[in-house]
Design a protein around this motif. Structure first.
Motif, PDB file in Angstrom:
ATOM      1  N   PHE A 603       0.720  -1.315  -0.139  1.00 33.21           N
ATOM      2  CA  PHE A 603      -0.147   0.024  -0.108  1.00 33.21           C
ATOM      3  C   PHE A 603       0.873   1.123   0.136  1.00 33.21           C
ATOM      4  O   PHE A 603       1.979   1.117   0.216  1.00 33.21           O
ATOM      5  CB  PHE A 603      -0.893  -0.092   1.222  1.00 33.21           C
ATOM      6  CG  PHE A 603      -0.364   0.042   2.599  1.00 33.21           C
ATOM      7  CD1 PHE A 603      -0.453   1.269   3.361  1.00 33.21           C
ATOM      8  CD2 PHE A 603       0.335  -1.152   3.103  1.00 33.21           C
ATOM      9  CE1 PHE A 603       0.454   1.455   4.528  1.00 33.21           C
ATOM     10  CE2 PHE A 603       1.063  -1.138   4.295  1.00 33.21           C
ATOM     11  CZ  PHE A 603       0.894   0.242   4.906  1.00 33.21           C
ATOM     12  N   ASN A 604       0.363   2.221  -0.433  1.00 32.77           N
ATOM     13  CA  ASN A 604       1.141   3.603  -0.622  1.00 32.77           C
ATOM     14  C   ASN A 604       0.400   4.801   0.146  1.00 32.77           C
ATOM     15  O   ASN A 604       0.992   5.924   0.176  1.00 32.77           O
ATOM     16  CB  ASN A 604       1.474   3.776  -1.959  1.00 32.77           C
ATOM     17  CG  ASN A 604       0.194   3.932  -2.897  1.00 32.77           C
ATOM     18  OD1 ASN A 604      -0.817   3.986  -2.454  1.00 32.77           O
ATOM     19  ND2 ASN A 604       0.594   3.819  -4.182  1.00 32.77           N
ATOM     20  N   ALA A 605      -0.612   4.624   0.738  1.00 32.78           N
ATOM     21  CA  ALA A 605      -1.297   5.610   1.513  1.00 32.78           C
ATOM     22  C   ALA A 605      -2.123   5.117   2.512  1.00 32.78           C
ATOM     23  O   ALA A 605      -2.709   3.903   2.329  1.00 32.78           O
ATOM     24  CB  ALA A 605      -2.034   6.774   0.548  1.00 32.78           C
ATOM     25  N   PHE A 606      -2.314   6.049   3.527  1.00 26.39           N
ATOM     26  CA  PHE A 606      -3.523   5.315   4.585  1.00 26.39           C
ATOM     27  C   PHE A 606      -4.102   6.818   5.304  1.00 26.39           C
ATOM     28  O   PHE A 606      -3.397   7.934   5.194  1.00 26.39           O
ATOM     29  CB  PHE A 606      -2.606   4.766   5.671  1.00 26.39           C
ATOM     30  CG  PHE A 606      -1.624   5.423   6.608  1.00 26.39           C
ATOM     31  CD1 PHE A 606      -2.058   5.986   7.650  1.00 26.39           C
ATOM     32  CD2 PHE A 606      -0.236   5.550   6.294  1.00 26.39           C
ATOM     33  CE1 PHE A 606      -1.094   6.697   8.517  1.00 26.39           C
ATOM     34  CE2 PHE A 606       0.439   6.027   7.176  1.00 26.39           C
ATOM     35  CZ  PHE A 606       0.160   6.832   8.139  1.00 26.39           C
ATOM     36  N   THR A 607      -5.267   6.482   5.842  1.00 25.37           N
ATOM     37  CA  THR A 607      -6.066   7.610   6.391  1.00 25.37           C
ATOM     38  C   THR A 607      -6.381   7.127   7.883  1.00 25.37           C
ATOM     39  O   THR A 607      -6.841   5.760   7.773  1.00 25.37           O
ATOM     40  CB  THR A 607      -7.074   8.006   5.356  1.00 25.37           C
ATOM     41  OG1 THR A 607      -6.643   8.485   4.186  1.00 25.37           O
ATOM     42  CG2 THR A 607      -7.888   9.205   6.255  1.00 25.37           C
ATOM     43  N   ILE A 608      -6.091   7.756   8.804  1.00 25.63           N
ATOM     44  CA  ILE A 608      -7.101   7.585  10.227  1.00 25.63           C
ATOM     45  C   ILE A 608      -7.989   8.426  10.304  1.00 25.63           C
ATOM     46  O   ILE A 608      -8.042   9.640  10.278  1.00 25.63           O
ATOM     47  CB  ILE A 608      -6.049   7.543  11.397  1.00 25.63           C
ATOM     48  CG1 ILE A 608      -4.887   6.599  10.853  1.00 25.63           C
ATOM     49  CG2 ILE A 608      -6.622   6.990  12.564  1.00 25.63           C
ATOM     50  CD1 ILE A 608      -3.664   6.878  12.047  1.00 25.63           C
ATOM     51  N   THR A 609      -9.343   7.824  10.549  1.00 25.07           N
ATOM     52  CA  THR A 609     -10.559   8.710  11.011  1.00 25.07           C
ATOM     53  C   THR A 609     -11.215   8.210  12.468  1.00 25.07           C
ATOM     54  O   THR A 609     -10.927   7.250  12.623  1.00 25.07           O
ATOM     55  CB  THR A 609     -11.404   8.680   9.773  1.00 25.07           C
ATOM     56  OG1 THR A 609     -12.027   7.298   9.720  1.00 25.07           O
ATOM     57  CG2 THR A 609     -11.055   9.092   8.751  1.00 25.07           C
ATOM     58  N   THR A 610     -11.920   9.073  12.895  1.00 25.13           N
ATOM     59  CA  THR A 610     -12.702   8.731  14.196  1.00 25.13           C
ATOM     60  C   THR A 610     -13.924   8.017  13.425  1.00 25.13           C
ATOM     61  O   THR A 610     -14.097   7.914  12.423  1.00 25.13           O
ATOM     62  CB  THR A 610     -13.157   9.907  14.980  1.00 25.13           C
ATOM     63  OG1 THR A 610     -13.911  10.922  13.929  1.00 25.13           O
ATOM     64  CG2 THR A 610     -11.844  10.750  15.171  1.00 25.13           C
ATOM     65  N   ILE A 611     -14.569   7.348  14.602  1.00 27.28           N
ATOM     66  CA  ILE A 611     -15.758   6.548  14.231  1.00 27.28           C
ATOM     67  C   ILE A 611     -16.786   7.238  13.509  1.00 27.28           C
ATOM     68  O   ILE A 611     -17.586   6.820  12.629  1.00 27.28           O
ATOM     69  CB  ILE A 611     -16.336   5.898  15.496  1.00 27.28           C
ATOM     70  CG1 ILE A 611     -17.257   4.546  15.115  1.00 27.28           C
ATOM     71  CG2 ILE A 611     -16.928   6.845  16.316  1.00 27.28           C
ATOM     72  CD1 ILE A 611     -16.434   3.466  14.218  1.00 27.28           C
ATOM     73  N   ASP A 612     -16.833   8.774  13.622  1.00 25.59           N
ATOM     74  CA  ASP A 612     -17.879   9.413  13.158  1.00 25.59           C
ATOM     75  C   ASP A 612     -17.594  10.347  11.715  1.00 25.59           C
ATOM     76  O   ASP A 612     -18.087  11.160  11.194  1.00 25.59           O
ATOM     77  CB  ASP A 612     -18.419  10.575  13.960  1.00 25.59           C
ATOM     78  CG  ASP A 612     -17.426  11.293  14.599  1.00 25.59           C
ATOM     79  OD1 ASP A 612     -16.085  11.282  14.340  1.00 25.59           O
ATOM     80  OD2 ASP A 612     -17.664  12.328  15.376  1.00 25.59           O
ATOM     81  N   GLY A 613     -16.272   9.854  11.227  1.00 26.62           N
ATOM     82  CA  GLY A 613     -15.794  10.281  10.063  1.00 26.62           C
ATOM     83  C   GLY A 613     -14.820  11.397  10.098  1.00 26.62           C
ATOM     84  O   GLY A 613     -14.417  11.953   8.796  1.00 26.62           O
ATOM     85  N   THR A 646      -1.670  -0.575  -3.749  1.00 26.79           N
ATOM     86  CA  THR A 646      -0.788  -0.228  -5.042  1.00 26.79           C
ATOM     87  C   THR A 646      -1.605  -0.812  -6.275  1.00 26.79           C
ATOM     88  O   THR A 646      -1.681  -0.236  -7.129  1.00 26.79           O
ATOM     89  CB  THR A 646       0.509  -0.770  -4.922  1.00 26.79           C
ATOM     90  OG1 THR A 646       0.474  -2.160  -4.757  1.00 26.79           O
ATOM     91  CG2 THR A 646       1.251   0.094  -4.145  1.00 26.79           C
ATOM     92  N   ASN A 647      -2.595  -1.817  -6.058  1.00 21.48           N
ATOM     93  CA  ASN A 647      -3.471  -2.321  -6.967  1.00 21.48           C
ATOM     94  C   ASN A 647      -4.689  -1.686  -7.196  1.00 21.48           C
ATOM     95  O   ASN A 647      -5.528  -1.918  -7.960  1.00 21.48           O
ATOM     96  CB  ASN A 647      -3.573  -3.887  -6.943  1.00 21.48           C
ATOM     97  CG  ASN A 647      -4.265  -4.247  -5.527  1.00 21.48           C
ATOM     98  OD1 ASN A 647      -4.778  -3.311  -4.852  1.00 21.48           O
ATOM     99  ND2 ASN A 647      -4.726  -5.479  -5.585  1.00 21.48           N
ATOM    100  N   GLY A 648      -4.921  -0.522  -6.286  1.00 17.68           N
ATOM    101  CA  GLY A 648      -5.977   0.265  -6.610  1.00 17.68           C
ATOM    102  C   GLY A 648      -7.305  -0.258  -5.323  1.00 17.68           C
ATOM    103  O   GLY A 648      -8.129   0.635  -5.253  1.00 17.68           O
ATOM    104  N   GLU A 649      -6.884  -1.286  -4.699  1.00 15.76           N
ATOM    105  CA  GLU A 649      -8.162  -1.567  -3.873  1.00 15.76           C
ATOM    106  C   GLU A 649      -7.749  -0.998  -2.347  1.00 15.76           C
ATOM    107  O   GLU A 649      -6.650  -0.429  -2.250  1.00 15.76           O
ATOM    108  CB  GLU A 649      -7.824  -3.223  -3.552  1.00 15.76           C
ATOM    109  CG  GLU A 649      -9.087  -3.911  -2.790  1.00 15.76           C
ATOM    110  CD  GLU A 649      -8.984  -5.374  -2.620  1.00 15.76           C
ATOM    111  OE1 GLU A 649      -9.854  -5.983  -1.957  1.00 15.76           O
ATOM    112  OE2 GLU A 649      -8.033  -5.793  -3.026  1.00 15.76           O
ATOM    113  N   VAL A 650      -8.888  -0.482  -2.204  1.00 20.90           N
ATOM    114  CA  VAL A 650      -8.933   0.170  -0.580  1.00 20.90           C
ATOM    115  C   VAL A 650      -9.764  -0.532   0.327  1.00 20.90           C
ATOM    116  O   VAL A 650     -10.649  -1.224   0.156  1.00 20.90           O
ATOM    117  CB  VAL A 650     -10.013   1.665  -0.830  1.00 20.90           C
ATOM    118  CG1 VAL A 650     -10.188   2.452   0.280  1.00 20.90           C
ATOM    119  CG2 VAL A 650      -9.488   2.689  -2.119  1.00 20.90           C
TER     120      VAL A 650
END
Length: 658
Positions: A603-613, A646-650
Motif C-alpha cells: 500500500f502507498n497511502a493510509f488515512t485514520i478517521t474517528t468513528i464519526d468520519g 498499489t493495485n487500486g483496492e481500498v
C-alpha cells in the motif's frame, strides 16, 4: 593374567554402556528442544488462523444433496453442519500456514535415533515425552469428503508438508495427547467410559507415568485419521511388542467397511508392509467390551491389551513403526487409542495372536520333484481361540498361483509346508512370495467369531526369484570363444552365479559405448594367461550375479556413510479462496504504536478517521507491506484505518486505542 584380562574387558563394557547412554541422553535433549519449538509454532498457527479466518472461504462448496445424505446417515443438525464447516476451514488455514512457512514443518518430525541404540526402545514407554516420535493427522472434513478417501484398514496415510502436529498434554480433545499423571488436567480413567460408569485406566499399570493417546472422541466435523510413527535404525529382535487400549464408537446401522479402525504396522524403508494388524469396530469380536447407549449407538472398548508385530524379516535392517486410528467414514463416530511400552515388553501370549514365516529367500530353486521346498514358521492363537485353518499360498504380483491347504508338520506354535517345485508353474519367470493365512475361532457372547491373521512375505524382497536363472560357472578359451566385431549378444554378454574364467581373445567394439564385451559373475571374473582385448576393442568385467543387466559402469555406486532415512514430504492441496487482500493491525488494541501489515501486496497511502468520519491523519508513503504509526497522543476510543493498495483496492480495518 587371565583375571587382569577379564577385568579389562568388563571395564571396556562399562565404557561402551556409558558412551551409549550419553548418546541417548544427547538425543533426548535435542528432541525435547525440538518439541519445545514445535509447541511454540502451534501457538503461531492458532494466531494465524484467528487473524485470517475472515479473509478466506472454503473453495469446495457443500451441495444440498451431500448435506441431506449426512442428515440421513448421521442425523446432522444445521448447527452440527455449520460446526463441521468451521472445523474444515480451520484445518485448511492450518495447512495454509505450513505452506507459507514450510521450514517450520521440520520441527514436527522426530530426529533420528542413534544407530548405536538399535532396537533398545529409547523412550518406548514415553517417559521422556514424545522424543523420537512423529505425529500427523489426515482430516477429511465433512460433509464434502464423501466416500472416496475411506478404504477402511487399507486407507493410506503419509506425512505431508501440512498435516504435521505436536501432542498436547492431558488434552482429551486433541488428536494427539501425551497422558502425564504428574501434569495438570490428568485423568486417571478415560473420561468417555467414566461418564458411563466404566473405569479403564488411561495409563498402563506396567508403563510408568506417561503414554500416548491418538485421536479425540469428538467424532464430529471430520473423519480424522491420526498417526504416530517411529524410525528404528536397526531391528535386532524378531518381534516388536507393545500395549494398547482401544475405545471406539459404533453405530449398528453402519456397514463394517465404514466403521472406525485401529491399525498397527511395521514397514521397511521402501514402504513395504512387513507385518500389520487392523481392528475394526465390531461388537461380535469378543476382544471388545460393549456399552449400549441406545439402539443407534454403542461404545466398544478393550482395556489394556498386549500385542505383537513380527519383524524377523528386518533383522539387522532399519524399519518404521506406525500406529493409526480413524473415526468412521461419515465422521460422527470416533475411534481413539492409548499406546504404551512400545517394544519395551515381551507379551507372554499376544492377545491378538501372531503369525510369522521363517526368513527364506531362494534364487532359482530346483524344479525337480526330488527337491521339494520347505516353508516353516510360528504362530500364536489369539486369546481363547483355537486354530481352524492354516493355508500357504504362492503369489506373483498379488495373484495366487498355487496353494497348499494342509501343513506337512503342525505342532503347538510351529508349522511347516512342503511345496512341490511345480507350484510355481511351467517355466516360471519373475518373483514370487509366500503368504500364510491362519484362521482362528473363538466363542464370543454373540456367537463364534473368526480371527484371520496373514503374513504375506517371508523376507524383504522376493521370497523366490526365477529371473535370469543361469549356470554357476563358465570357462572361455580360444579359438571357440574368441569374439570379433558384429558378434551376437550370446557371444559378447556373459554372466554366471559363481565365477567366469577367461583365456580368449576379444576384438569387439567401436566408438559407441556399450558395443563391446561384458562379463559379470557373482564372486569373480578371472582373466587367465592367453586372455587379450586387442587395440580398439571394448571390454568390461565386474562382480555381479545373474542380473541380466549388462552395463558399462563409468562411476562406482557409493554407500552413504551415515545410516539415515530420508522422508520425502508430500504436498497437500489447500481448499481455500482468498476474500480480498486484507490487512492486519498489530497490536490491536494499541496504546502507543500500531503497525499496518498486509499479508499479500503493498500500500502507498493510509488515512485514520474517528468513528464519526473526522480525519485524524492522512499520509502518503513509499509502497510497502508494513508501516508503523505513533498513536500515543490519540484519545482512547475506536478509529478506522483505511489503506490505499498499489493495485487500486481500498481496505479498512477498525483500531481500538487504549
Amino acid at each position: 593374567m587371565k583375571k587382569f584380562h577379564c577385568l579389562l574387558g568388563i571395564g571396556a563394557l562399562f565404557l561402551n554402556i556409558t558412551f551409549g547412554q550419553a548418546q541417548v541422553q544427547e538425543y533426548l535433549d535435542q528432541e525435547n528442544k525440538r518439541i519445545e519449538v514445535a509447541n511454540g509454532i502451534e501457538r503461531e498457527v492458532e494466531q494465524f488462523i484467528e487473524a485470517n479466518f475472515s479473509k478466506y472461504r472454503l473453495s469446495k462448496l457443500t451441495t444440498v444433496q451431500t448435506i441431506e445424505e449426512l442428515r440421513i446417515h448421521e442425523d446432522f443438525t444445521d448447527a452440527e453442519i455449520e460446526k463441521a464447516l468451521i472445523a474444515a476451514k480451520r484445518n485448511e488455514l492450518r495447512k495454509l500456514f505450513f505452506t507459507k512457512f514450510p521450514e517450520k514443518t521440520a520441527y514436527f518430525r522426530a530426529g533420528e535415533i542413534p544407530v548405536s541404540t538399535q532396537q533398545n526402545c529409547v523412550n518406548g514407554d514415553f517417559e521422556d515425552g514424545t522424543a523420537g516420535y512423529t505425529f500427523w493427522a489426515d482430516l477429511y472434513p465433512q460433509p464434502q469428503s464423501g466416500l472416496a478417501f475411506f478404504q477402511s484398514c487399507a486407507t493410506p496415510t503419509a506425512l505431508t508438508t501440512t498435516n504435521v502436529l505436536t501432542p498436547t498434554v492431558n488434552n482429551f480433545t486433541s488428536r494427539a495427547t501425551l497422558i502425564d499423571s504428574n501434569a495438570p488436567n490428568y485423568r486417571q480413567f478415560d473420561p468417555v467410559l467414566a461418564s458411563f460408569g466404566v473405569n479403564v485406566p488411561t495409563l498402563n499399570t506396567n508403563g510408568g507415568t506417561r503414554c500416548i493417546k491418538l485421536n479425540n472422541t469428538g467424532g464430529m466435523g471430520s473423519s480424522d485419521l491420526s498417526t504416530v510413527s517411529r524410525y528404528i535404525p536397526v531391528i535386532n529382535e524378531a518381534t516388536l511388542d507393545f500395549n494398547f487400549s482401544l475405545i471406539m464408537d459404533n453405530k449398528p446401522d453402519h456397514e463394517q467397511d465404514i466403521q472406525p479402525y485401529f491399525r498397527a504396522r511395521v514397514k521397511d524403508l521402501n514402504g513395504n508392509v512387513v507385518d500389520e494388524f487392523c481392528i475394526i469396530a465390531n461388537p461380535n469380536n469378543c476382544l471388545f467390551n460393549r456399552i449400549t447407549i441406545k439402539s443407534t449407538r454403542r461404545i466398544l472398548y478393550t482395556g489394556w491389551v498386549c500385542a505383537r508385530l513380527n519383524v524377523g524379516e528386518l533383522l539387522g535392517q532399519p524399519g518404521i513403526l506406525e500406529f493409526s486410528v480413524s473415526d468412521c467414514q461419515p465422521s460422527a463416530h470416533f475411534g481413539t487409542v492409548y499406546i504404551d511400552n512400545v517394544c519395551g515388553i515381551v507379551c507372554g501370549a499376544p492377545e491378538l495372536g501372531a503369525l510369522n514365516i521363517d526368513p527364506i529367500q531362494l534364487n532359482c530353486p530346483s524344479n525337480t520333484a526330488a527337491d521339494p521346498i520347505q516353508v516353516c514358521g510360528t504362530f500364536s492363537p489369539p486369546a481363547n481361540a483355537t486354530l481352524s485353518t492354516l493355508v500357504l499360498q504362492v503369489t506373483q504380483a498379488g495373484t495366487v498361483v498355487g496353494s497348499v491347504n494342509v501343513p506337512s508338520q503342525l505342532t503347538s506354535g510351529n508349522f511347516c509346508f512342503t511345496l512341490p517345485p511345480t507350484i510355481f508353474g511351467v517355466n516360471p519367470q519373475g518373483d514370487f512370495e509366500f503368504q500364510i493365512e491362519a484362521t482362528f475361532s473363538v466363542n464370543c457372547p454373540a456367537g463364534a467369531f473368526f480371527y484371520t491373521i496373514t503374513d504375506s512375505s517371508a523376507a524383504i524382497g522376493p521370497d523366490v526369484t526365477f529371473d535370469n536363472c543361469c549356470l554357476a560357472t563358465l570357462s572361455l578359451t580360444s579359438p571357440v570363444d574368441d569374439t570379433s566385431n558384429n558378434g551376437q549378444l550370446a557371444d559378447i554378454q556373459k554372466e554366471r552365479s559363481d565365477w567366469i574364467r577367461a583365456s580368449n581373445v576379444i576384438a569387439q567394439g567401436n566408438s559407441g559405448l556399450g558395443n563391446g564385451v561384458i562379463y559379470h559373475a557373482a564372486n569373480f571374473v578371472e582373466l587367465l594367461p592367453g586372455f587379450e582385448a586387442v587395440t580398439g576393442s571394448q571390454f568390461a568385467a565386474y562382480p555381479e550375479g545373474c542380473s541380466g543387466d549388462y552395463l558399462y559402469k563409468s562411476t562406482p555406486t557409493t554407500q552413504r556413510d551415515d545410516d539415515t532415512v530420508s522422508v520425502e514430504l508430500i504436498p497437500e492441496e489447500i481448499n481455500l479462496e482468498r476474500i480480498g487482500i486484507g490487512f492486519t493491525l498489530v497490536p490491536n488494541p494499541a496504546h502507543s504504536q500500531v503497525e499496518i501489515a498486509i499479508d499479500e501486496g503493498e500500500f502507498n497511502a493510509f488515512t485514520i478517521t474517528t468513528i464519526d468520519g473526522k480525519i485524524v491523519m492522512q499520509q502518503n508513503i513509499s509502497a510497502s507491506s508494513r508501516h508503523k504509526i505513533e498513536v500515543s497522543a490519540y484519545v482512547n476510543g475506536i478509529y478506522l484505518i483505511t489503506v490505499n493498495c498499489t493495485n487500486g483496492e481500498v481496505l479498512t480495518e477498525k483500531l481500538i486505542k487504549n
